[in-house]
Design a protein around this motif. Structure first.
Motif, PDB file in Angstrom:
ATOM      1  N   HIS A   5      73.832  41.207  12.619  1.00 57.26           N
ATOM      2  CA  HIS A   5      75.240  41.465  12.379  1.00 57.26           C
ATOM      3  C   HIS A   5      75.526  41.864  10.938  1.00 57.26           C
ATOM      4  CE1 HIS A   5      74.609  37.125  11.564  1.00 57.26           C
ATOM      5  NE2 HIS A   5      75.330  37.418  10.498  1.00 57.26           N
ATOM      6  N   ALA A   6      74.514  41.783  10.043  1.00 57.51           N
ATOM      7  CA  ALA A   6      74.740  42.066   8.620  1.00 57.51           C
ATOM      8  C   ALA A   6      74.346  43.499   8.312  1.00 57.51           C
ATOM      9  CB  ALA A   6      73.933  41.096   7.768  1.00 57.51           C
TER      10      ALA A   6
ATOM     11  N   ASN B 214      74.085  43.861   2.115  1.00 59.15           N
ATOM     12  CA  ASN B 214      73.699  42.646   1.413  1.00 59.15           C
ATOM     13  C   ASN B 214      74.416  42.560   0.078  1.00 59.15           C
ATOM     14  OD1 ASN B 214      71.874  41.818   3.414  1.00 59.15           O
ATOM     15  ND2 ASN B 214      70.217  43.043   2.534  1.00 59.15           N
ATOM     16  N   ARG B 215      74.386  41.380  -0.508  1.00 59.57           N
ATOM     17  CA  ARG B 215      74.918  41.164  -1.857  1.00 59.57           C
ATOM     18  C   ARG B 215      74.001  40.189  -2.575  1.00 59.57           C
ATOM     19  NH1 ARG B 215      79.112  36.465  -0.849  1.00 59.57           N
ATOM     20  NH2 ARG B 215      78.743  36.090   1.362  1.00 59.57           N
TER      21      ARG B 215
ATOM     22  N   SER C 132      76.227  40.349   3.365  1.00 63.59           N
ATOM     23  CA  SER C 132      77.587  40.512   2.853  1.00 63.59           C
ATOM     24  C   SER C 132      78.563  39.606   3.586  1.00 63.59           C
ATOM     25  CB  SER C 132      78.021  41.972   2.976  1.00 63.59           C
ATOM     26  OG  SER C 132      77.949  42.395   4.323  1.00 63.59           O
ATOM     27  N   GLU C 133      78.317  39.376   4.850  1.00 64.74           N
ATOM     28  CA  GLU C 133      79.146  38.448   5.629  1.00 64.74           C
ATOM     29  C   GLU C 133      78.249  37.388   6.242  1.00 64.74           C
ATOM     30  OE1 GLU C 133      82.170  38.290   9.487  1.00 64.74           O
ATOM     31  OE2 GLU C 133      81.422  40.219   8.763  1.00 64.74           O
ATOM     32  N   VAL C 134      78.409  36.164   5.776  1.00 66.07           N
ATOM     33  CA  VAL C 134      77.615  35.047   6.281  1.00 66.07           C
ATOM     34  C   VAL C 134      78.377  34.386   7.425  1.00 66.07           C
ATOM     35  CG1 VAL C 134      76.681  32.777   5.712  1.00 66.07           C
ATOM     36  CG2 VAL C 134      76.434  34.677   4.092  1.00 66.07           C
ATOM     37  N   GLN C 135      77.695  34.248   8.559  1.00 70.80           N
ATOM     38  CA  GLN C 135      78.332  33.636   9.729  1.00 70.80           C
ATOM     39  C   GLN C 135      77.745  32.275  10.077  1.00 70.80           C
ATOM     40  OE1 GLN C 135      78.472  36.275  13.099  1.00 70.80           O
ATOM     41  NE2 GLN C 135      79.402  37.949  11.946  1.00 70.80           N
TER      42      GLN C 135
ATOM     43  N   ASP D 275      72.010  32.448   8.567  1.00 72.19           N
ATOM     44  CA  ASP D 275      71.922  33.575   7.637  1.00 72.19           C
ATOM     45  C   ASP D 275      71.476  33.104   6.262  1.00 72.19           C
ATOM     46  OD1 ASP D 275      73.045  35.404   9.544  1.00 72.19           O
ATOM     47  OD2 ASP D 275      75.016  34.556   9.088  1.00 72.19           O
TER      48      ASP D 275
ATOM     49  N   LYS E 216      81.917  31.202  -2.292  1.00 74.78           N
ATOM     50  CA  LYS E 216      81.586  32.623  -2.352  1.00 74.78           C
ATOM     51  C   LYS E 216      80.601  32.997  -1.249  1.00 74.78           C
ATOM     52  CE  LYS E 216      79.990  36.110  -5.686  1.00 74.78           C
ATOM     53  NZ  LYS E 216      79.510  36.322  -7.084  1.00 74.78           N
TER      54      LYS E 216
ATOM     55  N   GLY F 104      82.530  32.671   2.207  1.00 76.66           N
ATOM     56  CA  GLY F 104      83.830  33.330   2.314  1.00 76.66           C
ATOM     57  C   GLY F 104      85.011  32.382   2.250  1.00 76.66           C
ATOM     58  N   LYS F 105      84.870  31.309   1.471  1.00 70.93           N
ATOM     59  CA  LYS F 105      85.946  30.320   1.352  1.00 70.93           C
ATOM     60  C   LYS F 105      86.355  30.127  -0.111  1.00 70.93           C
ATOM     61  CE  LYS F 105      86.715  28.742   5.604  1.00 70.93           C
ATOM     62  NZ  LYS F 105      88.062  28.617   6.204  1.00 70.93           N
TER      63      LYS F 105
END
Length: 351
Positions: free
Chosen positions: A3-4, A7-8, A22-25, A98, A146, A149-150
Motif C-alpha cells: 500500500h506504500a 517513502n520518507r 509515507s503512510e504508515v498503517q 510497516d 510523525k 500521522g498523529k
C-alpha cells in the motif's frame, strides 16, 4: 509494503536515518512504555501484535493504558517483554507491520539486527520522564506522532503535560519552602512489588511538588532512583508524613509493606503509624513510568498536605480527568478495586 507508494526518511533516537513508508498503517510496539505512548497518541488501533506483557494474566494491573484497552490481550504475540523480540514471530504477523516502534533500544533485541532480520524499519525512542528527561519524552511523542500521522495529537499531549505541571507549580508557589513537608514513600514497585523499605531517592510526585524526600540521599548512585533503606534509618527519620505504594499490599506476608506496618513491633513507634497518617498512593512503575498515575498522585499528595493550595481539587475526579485524556477512559475505579480500596485513602495501621 503493497500500500506504500512513496517513502520518507526520519531520524530516530539513535540518530539513524530510517526510511519508512509515507503512510504508515500498521505497527508493533517493542519495549517498556512504547504501547503506552502510542495509546496517548490515540493510535493503538494501528498495532498488529503485542509483546508478552500484554497477554499475561495478573491479579492486579497497574498499567492504565492496558486497562483501558483490554483488547490488547487478544493480539498475537511477537516476542517477550522488555524488548526481547522474536524476528520469526514478527514476520509471521498478518498483516505485517510497516514499522517497528522500539523504546529502550539498549534492551532486548538489537534494533539494527532486528531490522536486518525482519526487513522492517525499526524506529527507536528514548522514553523520557516528567522531570530531568522531559525533552526526551516530548521528542519521542513528536517523533512517534510523525511516524503514525498523529502530529496534532502529540502536540496536544505535550500541552496537557505542560499545562498540568504549570498548574501544580502555581499552586505550590503559594506554599513557603520552609513549611513544606519532609516525607517518606515506601512499598515502591520496581519490576514487581516490594516491601515498605523499598523507596525512590528521586520520587517524581515529590519532585514535582517541591517537597523534601527523606530518601533523597539514600543511594550513592546519582542515576539509581530505586533504593532500599534500612528499617533503622526509617525509624531514625520518624517521618510524620508517610505514603505507601499500594501495590505492596498485594504481596506475600514476608514482603508486604502494609503488613509490616501493622505487624512489625518496631514500626509501631513511628509517628505516622501512631497517628494513622499513612496514605495510599497509586503504583506508577509498571512497565516503566505511567505518567497519568504520577500526575494523579501529585494532586492527591498536594490535596492532603496543602489543602489550601488544592482546595478546588477532588483527587479522584482529577485522576479520572487525567486518565480520560491520556488513555481514553476513567479507570481509577478499576485501580481502587484491584488494590483493595486503599488508593487515595488514609490507611489504618491497626489490625
Amino acid at each position: 509494503m503493497a500500500h506504500a507508494t512513496q517513502n520518507r526518511t526520519i531520524t530516530d533516537a539513535m540518530q539513524r536515518q530510517i526510511t519508512i513508508p509515507s503512510e504508515v498503517q500498521h505497527v508493533i510496539c517493542s519495549g517498556p512504555g512504547c504501547l503506552r505512548l502510542l495509546t496517548y497518541l490515540q493510535a493503538q488501533h494501528m498495532i498488529v501484535g503485542v509483546d508478552s506483557i500484554e497477554v499475561r494474566g495478573v491479579d492486579a494491573d497497574a498499567r492504565p493504558y492496558a486497562m483501558a484497552n483490554p483488547q490488547f490481550a487478544n493480539y498475537p504475540v511477537f516476542g517477550e517483554f522488555r524488548g526481547n523480540d522474536n524476528p520469526e514471530l514478527v514476520i509471521s504477523l498478518d498483516p505485517l507491520p510497516d514499522v517497528i516502534l522500539k523504546t529502550y533500544p539498549e534492551w532486548g533485541h538489537d534494533p539494527v539486527q532486528l531490522q536486518q532480520k525482519t526487513g522492517i524499519p525499526v524506529v527507536t525512542f528514548n522514553y523520557g520522564d516528567l522531570t530531568g528527561a522531559q525533552s526526551d519524552l516530548y521528542d519521542s511523542l513528536r517523533l512517534m506522532g510523525k511516524v503514525v500521522g498523529k502530529q496534532e495529537r502529540a502536540e496536544a499531549v505535550i500541552a496537557f503535560f505542560e499545562n498540568t505541571l504549570e498548574d501544580v507549580q502555581e499552586r505550590m508557589a503559594t506554599i513557603d519552602r520552609p513549611s513544606r513537608s519532609a516525607c517518606y514513600v515506601g512499598g515502591i514497585a520496581m519490576r514487581g512489588g516490594r516491601g515498605f523499605e523499598s523507596t525512590m531517592s528521586s520520587y517524581t510526585p515529590f519532585e514535582l511538588l517541591g517537597i523534601t524526600n527523606l530518601a533523597a540521599g539514600s543511594t550513592r548512585q546519582p542515576q539509581a532512583s530505586h533504593a532500599v533503606v534500612s528499617q533503622e534509618q526509617i525509624l531514625a527519620w520518624d517521618p510524620a508524613c508517610v505514603f505507601l505504594d499500594v501495590s505492596t499490599s498485594m504481596l506475600q506476608p514476608e514482603n508486604n509493606g502494609l503488613r509490616a506496618l501493622r505487624k512489625d513491633p518496631s514500626y509501631a513507634n513511628l509517628s505516622a503509624v501512631q497517628n494513622n497518617t499513612v496514605r495510599g498512593l497509586l503504583p506508577f512503575n509498571s512497565y516503566t513510568q505511567n505518567f497519568g498515575s504520577i500526575l494523579a498522585n501529585v494532586y492527591y499528595i498536594g490535596s492532603e498536605l496543602y489543602p489550601e493550595a488544592f482546595h478546588d481539587i477532588d483527587p479522584t475526579e482529577k485522576a479520572d480527568e487525567i486518565y480520560r485524556f491520556l488513555v481514553g477512559k476513567p479507570i481509577l475505579g478499576q485501580l481502587e478495586q484491584q488494590f483493595g480500596g486503599l488508593v487515595f485513602q488514609s490507611i489504618s495501621t491497626s489490625d
